[in-house]
Design a protein around this motif. Structure first.
Motif, PDB file in Angstrom:
ATOM      1  N   ASP A   4       0.884  -1.162   0.000  1.00 28.14           N
ATOM      2  CA  ASP A   4       0.000   0.000   0.000  1.00 28.14           C
ATOM      3  C   ASP A   4       0.925   1.216   0.000  1.00 28.14           C
ATOM      4  OD1 ASP A   4      -2.133   1.672   0.001  1.00 28.14           O
ATOM      5  OD2 ASP A   4      -2.753   1.253   2.065  1.00 28.14           O
ATOM      6  N   VAL A   5       1.530   1.495  -1.166  1.00 24.68           N
ATOM      7  CA  VAL A   5       2.579   2.502  -1.290  1.00 24.68           C
ATOM      8  C   VAL A   5       2.134   3.594  -2.253  1.00 24.68           C
ATOM      9  CG1 VAL A   5       4.976   2.898  -1.978  1.00 24.68           C
ATOM     10  CG2 VAL A   5       4.338   0.724  -0.920  1.00 24.68           C
ATOM     11  N   ARG A   6       2.257   4.825  -1.834  1.00 26.44           N
ATOM     12  CA  ARG A   6       1.967   5.964  -2.710  1.00 26.44           C
ATOM     13  C   ARG A   6       3.279   6.508  -3.258  1.00 26.44           C
ATOM     14  NH1 ARG A   6      -2.190  10.884  -1.803  1.00 26.44           N
ATOM     15  NH2 ARG A   6      -2.155  11.550  -3.971  1.00 26.44           N
ATOM     16  N   ILE A   7       3.315   6.733  -4.577  1.00 25.85           N
ATOM     17  CA  ILE A   7       4.513   7.236  -5.249  1.00 25.85           C
ATOM     18  C   ILE A   7       4.146   8.575  -5.888  1.00 25.85           C
ATOM     19  CG2 ILE A   7       6.215   6.782  -7.051  1.00 25.85           C
ATOM     20  CD1 ILE A   7       5.250   3.742  -6.702  1.00 25.85           C
ATOM     21  N   ARG A   8       4.780   9.639  -5.422  1.00 28.16           N
ATOM     22  CA  ARG A   8       4.551  10.982  -5.971  1.00 28.16           C
ATOM     23  C   ARG A   8       5.893  11.613  -6.262  1.00 28.16           C
ATOM     24  NH1 ARG A   8       0.497  14.207  -2.316  1.00 28.16           N
ATOM     25  NH2 ARG A   8       0.184  15.370  -4.222  1.00 28.16           N
ATOM     26  N   THR A   9       5.985  12.272  -7.401  1.00 29.15           N
ATOM     27  CA  THR A   9       7.232  12.948  -7.754  1.00 29.15           C
ATOM     28  C   THR A   9       7.160  14.406  -7.348  1.00 29.15           C
ATOM     29  OG1 THR A   9       6.439  13.525  -9.958  1.00 29.15           O
ATOM     30  CG2 THR A   9       7.615  11.424  -9.727  1.00 29.15           C
ATOM     31  N   SER A  10       8.322  15.021  -7.250  1.00 28.91           N
ATOM     32  CA  SER A  10       8.365  16.462  -7.017  1.00 28.91           C
ATOM     33  C   SER A  10       8.006  17.160  -8.331  1.00 28.91           C
ATOM     34  CB  SER A  10       9.738  16.887  -6.521  1.00 28.91           C
ATOM     35  OG  SER A  10      10.714  16.629  -7.503  1.00 28.91           O
ATOM     36  N   PRO A  11       7.578  18.415  -8.286  1.00 35.11           N
ATOM     37  CA  PRO A  11       7.084  19.101  -9.483  1.00 35.11           C
ATOM     38  C   PRO A  11       8.109  19.251 -10.615  1.00 35.11           C
ATOM     39  CG  PRO A  11       6.484  20.313  -7.515  1.00 35.11           C
ATOM     40  CD  PRO A  11       7.388  19.218  -7.085  1.00 35.11           C
ATOM     41  N   ASP A  12       9.364  19.420 -10.332  1.00 31.39           N
ATOM     42  CA  ASP A  12      10.346  19.709 -11.378  1.00 31.39           C
ATOM     43  C   ASP A  12      11.284  18.546 -11.660  1.00 31.39           C
ATOM     44  OD1 ASP A  12       9.385  22.306 -11.713  1.00 31.39           O
ATOM     45  OD2 ASP A  12      10.586  23.019 -10.037  1.00 31.39           O
ATOM     46  N   ILE A  13      10.812  17.335 -11.525  1.00 31.10           N
ATOM     47  CA  ILE A  13      11.682  16.183 -11.719  1.00 31.10           C
ATOM     48  C   ILE A  13      11.922  15.922 -13.207  1.00 31.10           C
ATOM     49  CG2 ILE A  13       9.883  14.422 -11.766  1.00 31.10           C
ATOM     50  CD1 ILE A  13      11.802  12.743  -9.965  1.00 31.10           C
ATOM     51  N   GLN A  14      13.139  15.498 -13.543  1.00 31.09           N
ATOM     52  CA  GLN A  14      13.486  15.115 -14.909  1.00 31.09           C
ATOM     53  C   GLN A  14      14.056  13.708 -14.874  1.00 31.09           C
ATOM     54  OE1 GLN A  14      15.951  17.798 -17.066  1.00 31.09           O
ATOM     55  NE2 GLN A  14      14.324  19.276 -17.309  1.00 31.09           N
ATOM     56  N   PHE A  15      13.657  12.894 -15.863  1.00 34.07           N
ATOM     57  CA  PHE A  15      14.117  11.523 -15.960  1.00 34.07           C
ATOM     58  C   PHE A  15      15.075  11.397 -17.129  1.00 34.07           C
ATOM     59  CE2 PHE A  15       9.940  11.403 -14.048  1.00 34.07           C
ATOM     60  CZ  PHE A  15      10.104  10.513 -12.998  1.00 34.07           C
ATOM     61  N   ARG A  16      16.116  10.585 -16.938  1.00 31.42           N
ATOM     62  CA  ARG A  16      17.048  10.280 -18.018  1.00 31.42           C
ATOM     63  C   ARG A  16      17.296   8.782 -18.000  1.00 31.42           C
ATOM     64  NH1 ARG A  16      20.783  15.237 -16.699  1.00 31.42           N
ATOM     65  NH2 ARG A  16      19.591  16.804 -17.819  1.00 31.42           N
ATOM     66  N   THR A  17      17.084   8.144 -19.151  1.00 33.12           N
ATOM     67  CA  THR A  17      17.359   6.715 -19.302  1.00 33.12           C
ATOM     68  C   THR A  17      18.064   6.528 -20.637  1.00 33.12           C
ATOM     69  OG1 THR A  17      15.331   6.138 -20.484  1.00 33.12           O
ATOM     70  CG2 THR A  17      15.208   6.187 -18.079  1.00 33.12           C
ATOM     71  N   SER A  18      18.331   5.293 -20.992  1.00 32.64           N
ATOM     72  CA  SER A  18      18.971   5.038 -22.285  1.00 32.64           C
ATOM     73  C   SER A  18      18.042   5.401 -23.451  1.00 32.64           C
ATOM     74  CB  SER A  18      19.400   3.579 -22.389  1.00 32.64           C
ATOM     75  OG  SER A  18      18.276   2.731 -22.278  1.00 32.64           O
ATOM     76  N   LEU A  19      16.730   5.496 -23.208  1.00 31.91           N
ATOM     77  CA  LEU A  19      15.781   5.825 -24.275  1.00 31.91           C
ATOM     78  C   LEU A  19      15.144   7.198 -24.129  1.00 31.91           C
ATOM     79  CD1 LEU A  19      13.943   2.386 -24.596  1.00 31.91           C
ATOM     80  CD2 LEU A  19      15.814   3.267 -25.999  1.00 31.91           C
ATOM     81  N   THR A  20      15.518   7.957 -23.093  1.00 34.03           N
ATOM     82  CA  THR A  20      14.920   9.277 -22.899  1.00 34.03           C
ATOM     83  C   THR A  20      15.991  10.314 -22.593  1.00 34.03           C
ATOM     84  OG1 THR A  20      14.593   8.982 -20.519  1.00 34.03           O
ATOM     85  CG2 THR A  20      12.788   8.289 -21.965  1.00 34.03           C
ATOM     86  N   GLN A  21      15.658  11.582 -22.887  1.00 30.12           N
ATOM     87  CA  GLN A  21      16.528  12.703 -22.576  1.00 30.12           C
ATOM     88  C   GLN A  21      15.678  13.827 -22.014  1.00 30.12           C
ATOM     89  OE1 GLN A  21      18.221  13.820 -26.311  1.00 30.12           O
ATOM     90  NE2 GLN A  21      19.129  11.823 -26.675  1.00 30.12           N
ATOM     91  N   ASN A  22      16.064  14.341 -20.853  1.00 28.02           N
ATOM     92  CA  ASN A  22      15.393  15.495 -20.241  1.00 28.02           C
ATOM     93  C   ASN A  22      13.878  15.344 -20.222  1.00 28.02           C
ATOM     94  OD1 ASN A  22      17.925  16.719 -19.923  1.00 28.02           O
ATOM     95  ND2 ASN A  22      17.826  17.546 -21.989  1.00 28.02           N
ATOM     96  N   LEU A  23      13.414  14.188 -19.825  1.00 29.96           N
ATOM     97  CA  LEU A  23      11.986  13.920 -19.772  1.00 29.96           C
ATOM     98  C   LEU A  23      11.403  14.583 -18.533  1.00 29.96           C
ATOM     99  CD1 LEU A  23      10.120  12.244 -21.591  1.00 29.96           C
ATOM    100  CD2 LEU A  23      10.343  10.396 -19.940  1.00 29.96           C
ATOM    101  N   ASP A  24      10.570  15.598 -18.741  1.00 25.97           N
ATOM    102  CA  ASP A  24       9.920  16.332 -17.662  1.00 25.97           C
ATOM    103  C   ASP A  24       8.558  15.692 -17.428  1.00 25.97           C
ATOM    104  OD1 ASP A  24       8.950  18.203 -15.863  1.00 25.97           O
ATOM    105  OD2 ASP A  24       8.488  19.674 -17.412  1.00 25.97           O
ATOM    106  N   ALA A  25       8.373  15.104 -16.258  1.00 26.61           N
ATOM    107  CA  ALA A  25       7.132  14.384 -15.983  1.00 26.61           C
ATOM    108  C   ALA A  25       6.776  14.513 -14.511  1.00 26.61           C
ATOM    109  CB  ALA A  25       7.289  12.913 -16.351  1.00 26.61           C
ATOM    110  N   ASN A  26       5.527  14.197 -14.207  1.00 25.66           N
ATOM    111  CA  ASN A  26       5.136  14.080 -12.807  1.00 25.66           C
ATOM    112  C   ASN A  26       4.273  12.836 -12.671  1.00 25.66           C
ATOM    113  OD1 ASN A  26       2.304  14.923 -13.205  1.00 25.66           O
ATOM    114  ND2 ASN A  26       3.212  16.903 -13.653  1.00 25.66           N
TER     115      ASN A  26
END
Length: 111
Positions: A4-26
């Motif tokens: 029973d886990v809630r996952i919330r990101t901060s408002p200005d988070i950016q993700f980087r993976t081998s398939l993404t660049q500067n992905l701005d998401a929430n």
């Protein structure tokens, strides 16, 4: 054991993976169930960024990954991507569950 886990990101988070660049998401997700039968509810909203898809780099116009099943982890995509290939502007729309994705596209100029 039950999740029973809630996952919330901060408002200005950016993700980087081998398939993404500067992905701005929430994200606002809830993981439920057991280790053998997890489920997820909630949504990830992508506001901007770049993603590698079919070997080309696309800009993300908008995108959501939604989870509706508290008994499974079944992402449902709704993503609009744009790129330019050899002077042709291409827009891809990817939607649906992972096992039944629908891909539509258009180009300017048309083929």
């Amino acid at each position: 054991m039950r999740f029973d886990v809630r996952i919330r990101t901060s408002p200005d988070i950016q993700f980087r993976t081998s398939l993404t660049q500067n992905l701005d998401a929430n994200a606002d997700l809830k993981l439920r169930g057991t280790p053998d039968h997890p489920g997820m509810l909630g949504r990830v909203v992508v506001n901007s960024g770049k993603v590698v898809f079919f070997g080309a780099t696309y800009s993300v116009d908008q995108g959501t990954v939604s989870f509706y099943d508290p008994n499974k982890i079944t992402p449902v995509l709704n993503v609009a991507l744009e790129t330019t290939v050899q002077g042709v502007d291409v827009t891809l729309n990817v939607s649906g569950p992972m096992e039944k994705l629908k891909l539509t596209y258009h180009s300017d100029p048309p083929p």
